[in-house]
Write a protein that holds these residues in place. Structure first.
Motif, PDB file in Angstrom:
ATOM      1  N   GLY A   4      26.945  27.522  27.174  1.00 45.37           N
ATOM      2  CA  GLY A   4      27.441  26.604  28.602  1.00 45.37           C
ATOM      3  C   GLY A   4      28.827  26.213  28.142  1.00 45.37           C
ATOM      4  O   GLY A   4      29.676  26.109  29.364  1.00 45.37           O
ATOM      5  N   VAL A   5      29.387  25.682  27.159  1.00 47.60           N
ATOM      6  CA  VAL A   5      30.596  24.940  27.073  1.00 47.60           C
ATOM      7  C   VAL A   5      31.518  26.031  27.185  1.00 47.60           C
ATOM      8  O   VAL A   5      32.756  25.624  28.232  1.00 47.60           O
ATOM      9  CB  VAL A   5      30.907  24.375  25.625  1.00 47.60           C
ATOM     10  N   THR A   6      31.798  26.913  26.671  1.00 47.99           N
ATOM     11  CA  THR A   6      32.704  28.014  26.606  1.00 47.99           C
ATOM     12  C   THR A   6      32.965  28.503  28.154  1.00 47.99           C
ATOM     13  O   THR A   6      34.030  28.479  28.824  1.00 47.99           O
ATOM     14  CB  THR A   6      32.436  29.334  25.783  1.00 47.99           C
ATOM     15  N   SER A   7      31.668  28.973  28.905  1.00 50.35           N
ATOM     16  CA  SER A   7      31.848  29.522  30.194  1.00 50.35           C
ATOM     17  C   SER A   7      32.383  28.559  31.042  1.00 50.35           C
ATOM     18  O   SER A   7      33.102  28.626  31.959  1.00 50.35           O
ATOM     19  CB  SER A   7      30.638  30.268  30.568  1.00 50.35           C
ATOM     20  N   ALA A   8      31.766  27.147  31.087  1.00 51.58           N
ATOM     21  CA  ALA A   8      32.071  26.264  31.940  1.00 51.58           C
ATOM     22  C   ALA A   8      33.439  25.816  31.820  1.00 51.58           C
ATOM     23  O   ALA A   8      34.233  25.816  32.786  1.00 51.58           O
ATOM     24  CB  ALA A   8      31.222  24.784  31.574  1.00 51.58           C
ATOM     25  N   ALA A   9      34.001  25.908  30.611  1.00 53.30           N
ATOM     26  CA  ALA A   9      35.323  25.404  30.424  1.00 53.30           C
ATOM     27  C   ALA A   9      36.277  26.362  30.945  1.00 53.30           C
ATOM     28  O   ALA A   9      37.181  26.258  31.540  1.00 53.30           O
ATOM     29  CB  ALA A   9      35.564  25.184  28.775  1.00 53.30           C
ATOM     30  N   ALA A  10      35.778  27.831  30.778  1.00 59.05           N
ATOM     31  CA  ALA A  10      36.993  28.877  31.193  1.00 59.05           C
ATOM     32  C   ALA A  10      36.830  28.826  32.810  1.00 59.05           C
ATOM     33  O   ALA A  10      37.864  28.831  33.331  1.00 59.05           O
ATOM     34  CB  ALA A  10      36.102  30.221  30.678  1.00 59.05           C
ATOM     35  N   VAL A  11      35.631  28.672  33.262  1.00 60.15           N
ATOM     36  CA  VAL A  11      35.681  28.683  34.938  1.00 60.15           C
ATOM     37  C   VAL A  11      36.299  27.310  35.499  1.00 60.15           C
ATOM     38  O   VAL A  11      36.946  27.695  36.413  1.00 60.15           O
ATOM     39  CB  VAL A  11      34.213  28.857  35.397  1.00 60.15           C
ATOM     40  N   VAL A  12      35.818  26.305  34.778  1.00 59.67           N
ATOM     41  CA  VAL A  12      36.763  25.388  35.393  1.00 59.67           C
ATOM     42  C   VAL A  12      38.254  24.984  35.333  1.00 59.67           C
ATOM     43  O   VAL A  12      38.975  24.920  36.142  1.00 59.67           O
ATOM     44  CB  VAL A  12      36.050  23.792  34.737  1.00 59.67           C
ATOM     45  N   GLY A  13      38.640  25.388  34.181  1.00 64.75           N
ATOM     46  CA  GLY A  13      40.075  25.774  33.881  1.00 64.75           C
ATOM     47  C   GLY A  13      40.836  26.652  35.004  1.00 64.75           C
ATOM     48  O   GLY A  13      41.765  26.276  35.612  1.00 64.75           O
ATOM     49  N   LEU A  14      39.978  27.883  35.031  1.00 68.30           N
ATOM     50  CA  LEU A  14      40.574  28.787  35.873  1.00 68.30           C
ATOM     51  C   LEU A  14      40.585  28.311  37.447  1.00 68.30           C
ATOM     52  O   LEU A  14      41.733  28.644  38.141  1.00 68.30           O
ATOM     53  CB  LEU A  14      39.771  29.951  35.892  1.00 68.30           C
ATOM     54  N   LEU A  15      39.532  27.767  37.913  1.00 68.21           N
ATOM     55  CA  LEU A  15      39.530  27.055  39.005  1.00 68.21           C
ATOM     56  C   LEU A  15      40.710  25.601  39.322  1.00 68.21           C
ATOM     57  O   LEU A  15      41.557  25.690  40.218  1.00 68.21           O
ATOM     58  CB  LEU A  15      38.156  26.166  39.371  1.00 68.21           C
ATOM     59  N   THR A  16      40.885  25.029  38.301  1.00 69.41           N
ATOM     60  CA  THR A  16      41.893  23.950  38.462  1.00 69.41           C
ATOM     61  C   THR A  16      43.180  24.492  38.502  1.00 69.41           C
ATOM     62  O   THR A  16      44.078  23.944  39.266  1.00 69.41           O
ATOM     63  CB  THR A  16      41.657  22.900  37.055  1.00 69.41           C
ATOM     64  N   PHE A  17      43.477  25.639  37.699  1.00 68.03           N
ATOM     65  CA  PHE A  17      44.962  26.204  37.470  1.00 68.03           C
ATOM     66  C   PHE A  17      45.281  26.751  38.894  1.00 68.03           C
ATOM     67  O   PHE A  17      46.127  26.506  39.490  1.00 68.03           O
ATOM     68  CB  PHE A  17      44.717  27.237  36.452  1.00 68.03           C
ATOM     69  N   LEU A  18      44.177  27.464  39.721  1.00 70.87           N
ATOM     70  CA  LEU A  18      44.281  28.358  40.924  1.00 70.87           C
ATOM     71  C   LEU A  18      44.399  27.199  42.116  1.00 70.87           C
ATOM     72  O   LEU A  18      45.195  27.396  42.762  1.00 70.87           O
ATOM     73  CB  LEU A  18      43.050  28.938  41.183  1.00 70.87           C
ATOM     74  N   TRP A  19      43.619  26.128  41.556  1.00 72.25           N
ATOM     75  CA  TRP A  19      43.586  25.150  43.109  1.00 72.25           C
ATOM     76  C   TRP A  19      45.018  24.444  42.767  1.00 72.25           C
ATOM     77  O   TRP A  19      45.741  24.216  43.915  1.00 72.25           O
ATOM     78  CB  TRP A  19      42.616  24.032  42.545  1.00 72.25           C
ATOM     79  N   ASN A  20      45.625  24.066  41.506  1.00 72.17           N
ATOM     80  CA  ASN A  20      46.726  23.440  41.535  1.00 72.17           C
ATOM     81  C   ASN A  20      48.152  24.165  42.014  1.00 72.17           C
ATOM     82  O   ASN A  20      49.092  23.837  42.542  1.00 72.17           O
ATOM     83  CB  ASN A  20      47.098  22.897  40.114  1.00 72.17           C
ATOM     84  N   ALA A  21      47.650  25.516  41.783  1.00 74.89           N
ATOM     85  CA  ALA A  21      48.801  26.594  42.052  1.00 74.89           C
ATOM     86  C   ALA A  21      48.823  26.607  43.589  1.00 74.89           C
ATOM     87  O   ALA A  21      49.438  27.578  44.280  1.00 74.89           O
ATOM     88  CB  ALA A  21      48.521  27.848  41.235  1.00 74.89           C
ATOM     89  N   GLY A  22      47.871  26.246  44.272  1.00 73.96           N
ATOM     90  CA  GLY A  22      47.607  26.210  45.714  1.00 73.96           C
ATOM     91  C   GLY A  22      47.213  27.610  46.208  1.00 73.96           C
ATOM     92  O   GLY A  22      47.390  28.000  47.244  1.00 73.96           O
ATOM     93  N   SER A  23      46.755  28.566  45.265  1.00 73.07           N
ATOM     94  CA  SER A  23      46.197  29.893  45.655  1.00 73.07           C
ATOM     95  C   SER A  23      45.104  29.815  46.254  1.00 73.07           C
ATOM     96  O   SER A  23      44.753  30.963  47.136  1.00 73.07           O
ATOM     97  CB  SER A  23      45.730  30.569  44.301  1.00 73.07           C
ATOM     98  N   LEU A  24      44.274  29.022  46.429  1.00 70.68           N
ATOM     99  CA  LEU A  24      42.733  28.749  47.115  1.00 70.68           C
ATOM    100  C   LEU A  24      42.935  28.152  48.544  1.00 70.68           C
ATOM    101  O   LEU A  24      41.997  28.330  49.154  1.00 70.68           O
ATOM    102  CB  LEU A  24      41.755  28.174  46.310  1.00 70.68           C
TER     103      LEU A  24
END
Lengths: 379, 248
Positions: A135-155
């Motif tokens: 749970g922790v690993t996949s949640a951290a990976a997905v949340v991290g990815l989404l935050t990065f893409l969101w902040n980069a304005g990709s989405l």
């Protein structure tokens, strides 16, 4: 060997097939219509082949490979494919709506949703194989990815992001109301089961009532409660002074709590029976007081079962709280029902995704707590 | 006669409660309660029509859910597919995290209004608990029973038919009860997607303050759930009784 290679090959072709055969985006003139499907070649353009290749490597390796190293590489490949897919879809959506009227929406379509779900599932499986906390690993990976893409304005160009920007305040209020309703119902039901447990002679009757309540469909119970409350208030209007109302949080809290009684009751009874009579007799023979027996025998044996009941109840509470919007109690159901009334898929998703995420997070957290309790007090 | 009655008695309580609820949903009784200005109780014919729709939709969903759920459960418990067992619980947990309302809502833009999104929600929400219940019921069959059946030379098919299924019957009936209750409940939720079921007067009543119709819908939906539950309990008791008699 050959069956394993075949399994690997079919796993590797799964995602490329989904991405190439199903539409990845829908481009619509406004937020209420479905629009025209856009296939992978136009939606992802240059991002397509790297995404497909990484996904094929990740899934194929997951099916063929054994051992932690292979699982780790497969997980990284899946995460990379997910990143490329999301970034590519964001870029594709931006290109597709560029120069079009402001109301134009680029919405994720079936292929994209299946792709995202499969990749996240594969990521969790890889984490499990690599002996990491899933749970922790996949949640951290997905949340991290989404935050990065969101902040980069990709989405930014995806319609869900547009909808979110337009309604971030409503969403925050809805999440808060949803949590208050679910937690309130959970607390109410927990107090009630705690009280009922003290009534030793009525155990059979309580069991029967509580499991009977579970048979009543949720919509019917809520409707019945509203009808009963409004009849009661019509007969005795002075009750309104005590904050009682036919719509809103009174019927929602009562209705949701009614369904939580069974899992909580079952958990409590299982916890009560967890200490076998032999243990208890031995403890009494040793001269332990009731309090000592509770602290050293009953609690260690019963606590995991109690938490298990709590976990089932909490996940149910979060789901049932959605129906609270039906009787005007607010919560994320408001967004879902508004979206249904307007036939606006993005709004439905905006309400639905937080419910799913909250339920999964609660499930994982209480699962973790149960495991921790079992480790703390091994049988 | 004295042998049949304990079996049927299992379902008698819910069945009688269901009948009482159904009687209470009759317009003359519901009108006594909801006497507000906007209260217009539904006539019996309309209520019966809605109940029939509800029953058809729920029965169709239940049939697919039981066939797929129990079927997949049988597959999952064969030794050949043992490697899939671990992932079942994960998928069940995920499927349960999506409440039926949300499935109905998400299916709406894809499948349109009415029955289809309701059926999809029924499948999405019902299959995994049925699958897990089937697996649990078959797991409760002791290995000794399986091994002795193997030792006397029964084929895997015969072991399933004569040993595993009869021994797991009680758990299977429990699983089907859960599936039935889910089916009735989700079908009521389907009213939100415009399916014409007993949930319709509840949802419409909430919108236009028609208390009597709301109460009728609620009572009739609950009646349907209890009647179905009583029926399945009686069937379960009958199966159990039959087994005991053949064993005697």
């Amino acid at each position: 060997m050959i069956p394993r290679l075949l399994a690997g090959l079919s796993a590797a072709t799964l995602l490329p097939a989904v991405l190439l055969l199903l539409p990845l985006l829908h481009v619509a003139p406004n937020r209420l219509v479905t629009g025209v499907p856009v296939a992978a070649t136009d939606a992802l353009e240059a991002w397509l082949w790297p995404t497909v290749a990484l996904a094929a490597i990740g899934l194929g390796l997951l099916a063929v490979g054994r051992g932690k190293a292979a699982a780790g590489i497969a997980g990284l490949a899946c995460l990379g494919a997910l990143a490329l897919l999301l970034a590519g879809l964001g870029a594709g959506a931006a290109e597709l709506i560029a120069g079009k009227p402001l109301a134009t929406r680029a919405r994720l379509a079936s292929g994209a949703w299946i792709g995202i779900t499969v990749l996240i599932g594969a990521l969790s499986l890889a984490a499990q194989r690599a002996r990491l906390p899933v749970g922790v690993t996949s949640a951290a990976a997905v949340v991290g990815l989404l935050t990065f893409l969101w902040n980069a304005g990709s989405l930014d160009a995806l319609s869900l992001a547009v909808e979110l920007r337009g309604r971030s305040d409503t969403l925050a209020t809805a999440i808060r109301d949803h949590l208050v309703l679910a937690l309130g119902a959970l607390a109410l039901a927990a107090c009630l089961t705690g009280g009922l447990a003290l009534w030793r002679r009525g155990r059979g009757a309580v069991e029967l009532t509580v499991s009977g309540l579970q048979i009543v469909p949720a919509v019917a119970l809520l409707g019945g409660l509203v009808a009963a409350l409004s009849t009661l208030l019509a007969a005795a209007p002075s009750l309104r002074g005590y904050g009682l109302s036919a719509l809103g949080s009174t019927p929602a809290l009562t209705g949701v709590a009614a369904f939580l009684l069974l899992p909580l009751w079952r958990g409590q009874q299982a916890a009560r029976r967890a200490a076998c009579p032999g243990h208890l007799d031995a403890a009494r023979a040793l001269g332990l007081t009731r309090r000592q027996i509770l602290a050293t025998i009953r609690l260690p044996l019963g606590a995991p079962l109690l938490v298990d009941g709590m976990r089932v109840a909490a996940v149910q509470a979060l789901g049932l709280a959605t129906l609270g919007a039906l009787v005007g109690a607010g919560g994320l159901g408001t967004l879902v029902f508004d979206g249904m009334a307007q036939f606006a898929p993005d709004l439905i998703l905006l309400g639905a995704l937080p419910i799913i995420v909250l339920s999964l997070a609660t499930e994982a957290a209480l699962d973790g707590l149960e495991a921790a309790l079992r480790r703390r007090w091994p049988r | 006669m004295s042998r049949i009655s304990p079996a049927l008695a299992a379902g008698l309580g819910p069945f009688l409660l269901g009948l009482a609820l159904a009687a209470a949903s009759h317009p003359t009784i519901a009108a006594l309660v909801g006497s507000g200005a906007a209260s217009r109780p539904l006539p019996v014919s309309r209520l019966a029509e809605l109940a029939l729709h509800h029953l058809t939709l729920a029965a169709a969903g239940l049939a697919v859910v039981s066939i797929l759920g129990v079927g997949l459960g049988l597959f999952a418990t064969r030794t050949r597919f043992a490697s899939f067992r671990g992932s079942i619980d994960t998928v069940v947990a995920f499927a349960q995290a999506v409440p039926p309302v949300v499935v109905v809502a998400l299916a709406l833009p894809v499948l349109g209004f009415g029955g289809p999104p309701t059926l999809l929600a029924l499948l999405a929400y019902g299959i995994m608990p049925t699958l897990r219940g089937t697996v649990g019921a078959l797991d409760s069959v002791s290995n000794e029973a399986r091994e002795s059946a193997q030792a006397i030379g029964l084929t895997p098919g015969q072991i399933l038919a004569y040993v595993e299924l009869p021994l797991a019957a009680k758990g299977l009936v429990e699983t089907l009860r859960t599936a039935l209750i889910l089916a009735v409940s989700v079908t009521a939720v389907g009213a939100l997607a415009g399916a014409s079921t007993l949930g319709t007067p509840i949802v419409a009543g909430l919108q236009n303050q028609n208390i009597a119709a709301m109460l009728q819908g609620a009572l009739a939906t609950a009646a349907l759930a209890f009647l179905g539950d009583g029926l399945l309990l009686a069937i379960g008791g009958w199966v159990q009784g039959n087994r005991q008699r053949t064993a005697d």
